[in-house]
Scaffold this active site. Structure first.
Site, short mmCIF file in Angstrom:
data_model
loop_
_atom_site.label_atom_id
_atom_site.label_comp_id
_atom_site.label_asym_id
_atom_site.label_seq_id
_atom_site.Cartn_x
_atom_site.Cartn_y
_atom_site.Cartn_z
N ARG A 104 60.12 22.67 -25.37
CA ARG A 104 60.51 21.64 -26.35
C ARG A 104 59.45 21.47 -27.45
NH1 ARG A 104 62.47 16.69 -22.68
NH2 ARG A 104 60.77 17.42 -21.35
N ASP A 177 74.09 14.98 -28.31
CA ASP A 177 73.59 14.98 -29.69
C ASP A 177 74.10 16.23 -30.40
OD1 ASP A 177 71.91 17.10 -28.92
OD2 ASP A 177 70.23 15.77 -28.55
N LYS A 202 72.39 11.16 -31.90
CA LYS A 202 71.19 10.65 -31.22
C LYS A 202 69.98 10.78 -32.13
CE LYS A 202 68.19 12.83 -28.03
NZ LYS A 202 67.97 13.73 -26.90
C1 R5P Z 1 66.45 17.09 -26.36
O1 R5P Z 1 66.58 17.58 -27.48
C2 R5P Z 1 66.97 17.76 -25.14
O2 R5P Z 1 68.09 18.53 -25.41
C3 R5P Z 1 67.26 16.75 -24.04
O3 R5P Z 1 68.28 15.87 -24.47
C4 R5P Z 1 66.03 15.96 -23.70
O4 R5P Z 1 64.96 16.83 -23.52
C5 R5P Z 1 66.23 15.14 -22.44
O5 R5P Z 1 65.07 14.40 -22.18
P1 R5P Z 1 65.14 12.99 -21.43
O6 R5P Z 1 65.89 13.20 -20.15
O7 R5P Z 1 63.71 12.61 -21.19
O8 R5P Z 1 65.82 12.04 -22.37
#
Ligand code: R5P
Length: 307
Positions: A104, A177, A202
């Site tokens: 990420r 998102d 989002k």
């Molecule tokens: C973000 O862009 C990813 O696709 C996931 O939505 C995100 O990494 C999820 O993280 P968390 O469970 O901490 O919200």
């Protein structure tokens, strides 16, 4: 034909074993510990190094956090296994890191940051990998830094096969998102003809990490399947579940390809009202697991045919 050996990374014991079985390869375990000063130690559990020399060696070790270790430790273990195999001299050295640590951190979001996802790829290559495989990378573009063959495998067909077997009556796929939209559309297509896809918008505050999500979806009495690449803290998924419930959803399936389920994420998602939390064995956690072993093995076999 050259003998295949699968090295069972300590973070992927179930998945690596399944890969070895499907490939009819010899599985070899590792032995790991953390020294009192915090340094990682790992060795391949062999007494005779010729077992690996000149062989087709496949290392399966995820680099995500789980109950048994954090991603820094997992990544270090992986690099050390690669280095040990390289020193011994295999014919080929395929590295399967189903979840890639730091994936990420694929952009410099704020001034002064590094793009560490790319550095992780460079380290894997320079340690000695001759081919690299990951599953559903957060941003597949980072693979461009490899000069060895590197693949981002698609888990959607395998996942949808398992979901179809659950006979969910009136499914709607929801993307939490816009970034997850393509993934959700692919999944819906595999799931069946005309399975609708809805999307939330989002925003995540780049400094605080706080999430806001909006969506006005027609989900009354629908069976909702929310698909995301990663469930980490569960914050994104919990927000999506909340909106789906308010929109009248009947049941809610939360799919995180990489279900890291950090801290009490499992509890948070259950409390939010999810019917089932579904993950894969890219991360071995409490989510219902769908194995990615066949996805990995099919990719390895397909690449062998091309050569
Ligand atoms: C973000 O862009 C990813 O696709 C996931 O939505 C995100 O990494 C999820 O993280 P968390 O469970 O901490 O919200």
């Amino acid at each position: 034909m050259v003998e295949k050996i699968v090295i069972i990374g300590p973070a992927s014991q179930g998945l690596a074993f399944r890969v070895a079985e499907l490939l009819k390869a010899t599985p070899i375990a590792t032995e790991s510990k953390v020294f009192p000063d915090g340094e990682t130690y790992i060795r391949i559990d062999i007494e005779d190094e010729t077992i690996l020399r000149g062989k087709d060696v496949i290392i399966v070790q995820t680099t995500g956090p789980n109950a048994a270790g954090n991603q820094n430790q997992r990544l270090m273990e992986l690099l050390m296994i690669i280095s040990a195999v390289k020193r011994i001299g295999p014919k080929t050295l395929r590295v399967v890191a189903p979840y890639l640590a730091y994936s990420r951190q694929d952009k410099a979001f704020l001034k002064g940051e590094c793009i560490f996802a790319e550095e992780v790829c460079k380290m894997i290559q320079s340690a000695g990998a001759t081919e690299f495989y990951a599953i559903e990378l957060h941003n597949p573009d980072i693979l461009k830094v490899f000069s060895i063959p590197a693949y981002n495998l698609d888990p959607m067909e395998g996942l949808s096969r398992e979901l179809k077997a659950m006979h969910i009556p009136d499914p709607v796929v929801v993307s939490p998102d816009k970034g997850a939209l393509q993934r959700s559309q692919d999944f819906a297509r595999y799931l069946g003809d005309k399975v609708p896809v809805a999307v939330f918008s989002k925003e995540r505050d780049k400094k605080t990490g706080e999430i806001t999500m909006e969506g006005d979806l027609k989900l009354m009495n629908k069976d909702v399947i929310i698909v995301d690449d990663i469930i980490a803290t569960g914050g994104t998924m919990a927000k999506a579940i909340e909106i789906c419930k308010k929109s009248g959803a009947n049941s809610i399936y939360a799919i995180g390809i990489h279900s890291l389920l950090l801290k009490n994420a499992f509890f948070i998602l259950k409390k939010a009202g999810t019917t089932k939390i579904i993950g894969t064995d890219t991360i071995e956690t409490a989510a219902f697991q769908i194995s990615m072993a066949d996805v990995i093995v099919n990719a390895i076999k397909a690449n062998e045919k091309v050569k």
